[in-house]
Design a protein around this motif. Structure first.
Motif, PDB file in Angstrom:
ATOM      1  N   LYS A 105       3.729   1.830  16.199  1.00  0.00           N
ATOM      2  CA  LYS A 105       2.707   2.377  15.318  1.00  0.00           C
ATOM      3  C   LYS A 105       2.008   3.532  16.001  1.00  0.00           C
ATOM      4  O   LYS A 105       1.956   3.617  17.232  1.00  0.00           O
ATOM      5  CB  LYS A 105       1.699   1.313  14.892  1.00  0.00           C
ATOM      6  CG  LYS A 105       0.914   0.665  16.012  1.00  0.00           C
ATOM      7  CD  LYS A 105      -0.019  -0.396  15.440  1.00  0.00           C
ATOM      8  CE  LYS A 105      -0.807  -1.093  16.533  1.00  0.00           C
ATOM      9  NZ  LYS A 105      -1.714  -2.124  15.967  1.00  0.00           N
ATOM     10  N   ARG A 143      10.220   0.692   6.206  1.00  0.00           N
ATOM     11  CA  ARG A 143       8.963   0.671   5.461  1.00  0.00           C
ATOM     12  C   ARG A 143       7.810   0.899   6.424  1.00  0.00           C
ATOM     13  O   ARG A 143       7.910   0.591   7.608  1.00  0.00           O
ATOM     14  CB  ARG A 143       8.799  -0.676   4.738  1.00  0.00           C
ATOM     15  CG  ARG A 143       9.871  -0.945   3.702  1.00  0.00           C
ATOM     16  CD  ARG A 143       9.721  -2.337   3.093  1.00  0.00           C
ATOM     17  NE  ARG A 143       9.831  -3.378   4.101  1.00  0.00           N
ATOM     18  CZ  ARG A 143       8.833  -4.137   4.513  1.00  0.00           C
ATOM     19  NH1 ARG A 143       7.607  -3.978   4.001  1.00  0.00           N
ATOM     20  NH2 ARG A 143       9.002  -5.062   5.446  1.00  0.00           N
ATOM     21  N   ARG A 145       3.343   0.824   6.886  1.00  0.00           N
ATOM     22  CA  ARG A 145       2.016   0.464   6.396  1.00  0.00           C
ATOM     23  C   ARG A 145       1.022   1.499   6.892  1.00  0.00           C
ATOM     24  O   ARG A 145       0.990   1.834   8.075  1.00  0.00           O
ATOM     25  CB  ARG A 145       1.604  -0.919   6.899  1.00  0.00           C
ATOM     26  CG  ARG A 145       0.179  -1.326   6.458  1.00  0.00           C
ATOM     27  CD  ARG A 145      -0.243  -2.663   7.052  1.00  0.00           C
ATOM     28  NE  ARG A 145       0.616  -3.722   6.561  1.00  0.00           N
ATOM     29  CZ  ARG A 145       1.294  -4.549   7.351  1.00  0.00           C
ATOM     30  NH1 ARG A 145       1.219  -4.422   8.668  1.00  0.00           N
ATOM     31  NH2 ARG A 145       2.047  -5.493   6.841  1.00  0.00           N
ATOM     32  N   VAL A 147      -2.846   2.192   7.476  1.00  0.00           N
ATOM     33  CA  VAL A 147      -4.068   1.403   7.652  1.00  0.00           C
ATOM     34  C   VAL A 147      -5.226   2.338   7.978  1.00  0.00           C
ATOM     35  O   VAL A 147      -5.175   3.093   8.945  1.00  0.00           O
ATOM     36  CB  VAL A 147      -3.902   0.373   8.792  1.00  0.00           C
ATOM     37  CG1 VAL A 147      -5.132  -0.536   8.865  1.00  0.00           C
ATOM     38  CG2 VAL A 147      -2.634  -0.456   8.606  1.00  0.00           C
ATOM     39  N   LEU A 185       6.125   2.227   1.294  1.00  0.00           N
ATOM     40  CA  LEU A 185       4.785   2.446   1.822  1.00  0.00           C
ATOM     41  C   LEU A 185       3.822   1.422   1.248  1.00  0.00           C
ATOM     42  O   LEU A 185       3.923   1.038   0.086  1.00  0.00           O
ATOM     43  CB  LEU A 185       4.296   3.858   1.485  1.00  0.00           C
ATOM     44  CG  LEU A 185       5.109   5.035   2.040  1.00  0.00           C
ATOM     45  CD1 LEU A 185       4.601   6.339   1.446  1.00  0.00           C
ATOM     46  CD2 LEU A 185       5.035   5.073   3.561  1.00  0.00           C
ATOM     47  N   GLU A 186       2.890   1.000   2.073  1.00  0.00           N
ATOM     48  CA  GLU A 186       1.793   0.172   1.599  1.00  0.00           C
ATOM     49  C   GLU A 186       0.522   0.616   2.301  1.00  0.00           C
ATOM     50  O   GLU A 186       0.579   1.259   3.352  1.00  0.00           O
ATOM     51  CB  GLU A 186       2.059  -1.311   1.851  1.00  0.00           C
ATOM     52  CG  GLU A 186       2.246  -1.692   3.297  1.00  0.00           C
ATOM     53  CD  GLU A 186       2.556  -3.171   3.466  1.00  0.00           C
ATOM     54  OE1 GLU A 186       1.733  -3.871   4.090  1.00  0.00           O
ATOM     55  OE2 GLU A 186       3.619  -3.618   2.987  1.00  0.00           O
ATOM     56  N   ALA A 187      -0.604   0.314   1.687  1.00  0.00           N
ATOM     57  CA  ALA A 187      -1.889   0.772   2.226  1.00  0.00           C
ATOM     58  C   ALA A 187      -2.838  -0.401   2.388  1.00  0.00           C
ATOM     59  O   ALA A 187      -2.827  -1.345   1.587  1.00  0.00           O
ATOM     60  CB  ALA A 187      -2.503   1.826   1.304  1.00  0.00           C
ATOM     61  N   SER A 188      -3.650  -0.335   3.418  1.00  0.00           N
ATOM     62  CA  SER A 188      -4.707  -1.317   3.615  1.00  0.00           C
ATOM     63  C   SER A 188      -5.814  -0.674   4.420  1.00  0.00           C
ATOM     64  O   SER A 188      -5.632   0.382   5.032  1.00  0.00           O
ATOM     65  CB  SER A 188      -4.184  -2.571   4.336  1.00  0.00           C
ATOM     66  OG  SER A 188      -3.784  -2.267   5.655  1.00  0.00           O
ATOM     67  N   LEU A 214       7.235  -1.041   9.765  1.00  0.00           N
ATOM     68  CA  LEU A 214       7.462  -2.441   9.417  1.00  0.00           C
ATOM     69  C   LEU A 214       8.933  -2.836   9.489  1.00  0.00           C
ATOM     70  O   LEU A 214       9.270  -3.997   9.261  1.00  0.00           O
ATOM     71  CB  LEU A 214       6.950  -2.711   7.998  1.00  0.00           C
ATOM     72  CG  LEU A 214       5.449  -2.451   7.770  1.00  0.00           C
ATOM     73  CD1 LEU A 214       5.111  -2.642   6.302  1.00  0.00           C
ATOM     74  CD2 LEU A 214       4.600  -3.358   8.647  1.00  0.00           C
TER      75      LEU A 214
END
Length: 216
Positions: A105, A143, A145, A147, A185-188, A214
Motif C-alpha cells: 500500500k 483490486r 482499496r 482509504v 476499486l472500493e472506498a472507505s 487487495l
C-alpha cells in the motif's frame, strides 16, 4: 455537518506495512528501511516507476531497479491445547489460525479544494500516474482499496465523513477519467482514527489517501 479542509503539498509516502524500498542502482546501493510504525517519504512528485514499485511490489521495464519488498508473513498463532473429550462425544478438531498476508500500500497527499471534494490539478497529475500503474499489464485484474485519512483537527464524525467523501472522489476520478472498472476499486474512510504521526495529531502528514493492493 462542518467539513474540515485538508491542505498541504502533494506527495507520496510508502506506508508502514512496507518496510523497505531497495534501489540497487550504482548511485544508491543501500536500501531505505522503515520501521513498522514509520513511512518512507518519496518526495512531492513521485514517478510512475516509484508508484508501481509501491503498489505492485516491483517497477516495470524501463524503470530503475526499484523493488518494494513484502514483509514476511507473521507465523500463525499456536492453537490452544484441546480439552479432553467427554465419553461418547466426537473429538474436537484443532483449527490452525491463518496468518494475515502482508499488504502492498502507498499513502498519497492529495489536495482538494477548500471545504470540498474537488481534487486540485496538481494532485490529478499524481492520480493519473496511479491510474497508469493500475491499468498496466503487470497489475492484471488486481483490486485496490482507497482509504481516506485526516488529521485530528475537528470532531471524529466530521473527519470520518470527510475522509469517506474524499476517498469516493478519488475512486470517481480513477473510474471516470481513466475507465478503471468500478469493481476493481472500493472506498472507505478512517478519519482521524489511524494517525500516521500520533504524537503530532495536527501534522499535515496525517492528511493522506492510502491505496491498498487487495490482490486479484
Amino acid at each position: 455537518m462542518r467539513v474540515i479542509p485538508l491542505v498541504g503539498l502533494a506527495g507520496l509516502l510508502i506506508a508502514a506495512a512496507l518496510p523497505a524500498l531497495a534501489q540497487t542502482s550504482p548511485l544508491n546501493a543501500s536500501p531505505l528501511n522503515a520501521s513498522p510504525m514509520t513511512a518512507v517519504p518519496l518526495g512531492p512528485n513521485p514517478s510512475e516507476c516509484e508508484i508501481q514499485a509501491a503498489l505492485l511490489g516491483v517497477a516495470g521495464p524501463g524503470c530503475p531497479p526499484l523493488r518494494m519488498q513484502r514483509p514476511a508473513a507473521p507465523p500463525p498463532a499456536v492453537a490452544p491445547p484441546l480439552a479432553a473429550a467427554k465419553p461418547g462425544a466426537f473429538p474436537a478438531q484443532a483449527v490452525a489460525p491463518v496468518a494475515a498476508a502482508p499488504e502492498l500500500k502507498a499513502a498519497f497527499r492529495v489536495e482538494f479544494d477548500f471545504n470540498a471534494t474537488a481534487i486540485r490539478p496538481e494532485s490529478r497529475v499524481i492520480l493519473d500516474r496511479v491510474a497508469a500503474v493500475m491499468t498496466a499489464p503487470a497489475a492484471g485484474s488486481a483490486r485496490f482499496r482507497v482509504v481516506g485519512h485526516t488529521d485530528a483537527v475537528g470532531g471524529d464524525a466530521a473527519n470520518l465523513a470527510l475522509s469517506e467523501r474524499r476517498a469516493l472522489a478519488v475512486v470517481a476520478y480513477l473510474t471516470g477519467h481513466h475507465h478503471i472498472a468500478a469493481n476493481r476499486l472500493e472506498a472507505s474512510g478512517r478519519g482521524l482514527r489511524e494517525l500516521l504521526l500520533p504524537d503530532q495529531p495536527t501534522a499535515a502528514a496525517n492528511r493522506r489517501v492510502e491505496i491498498v493492493n487487495l490482490g486479484e
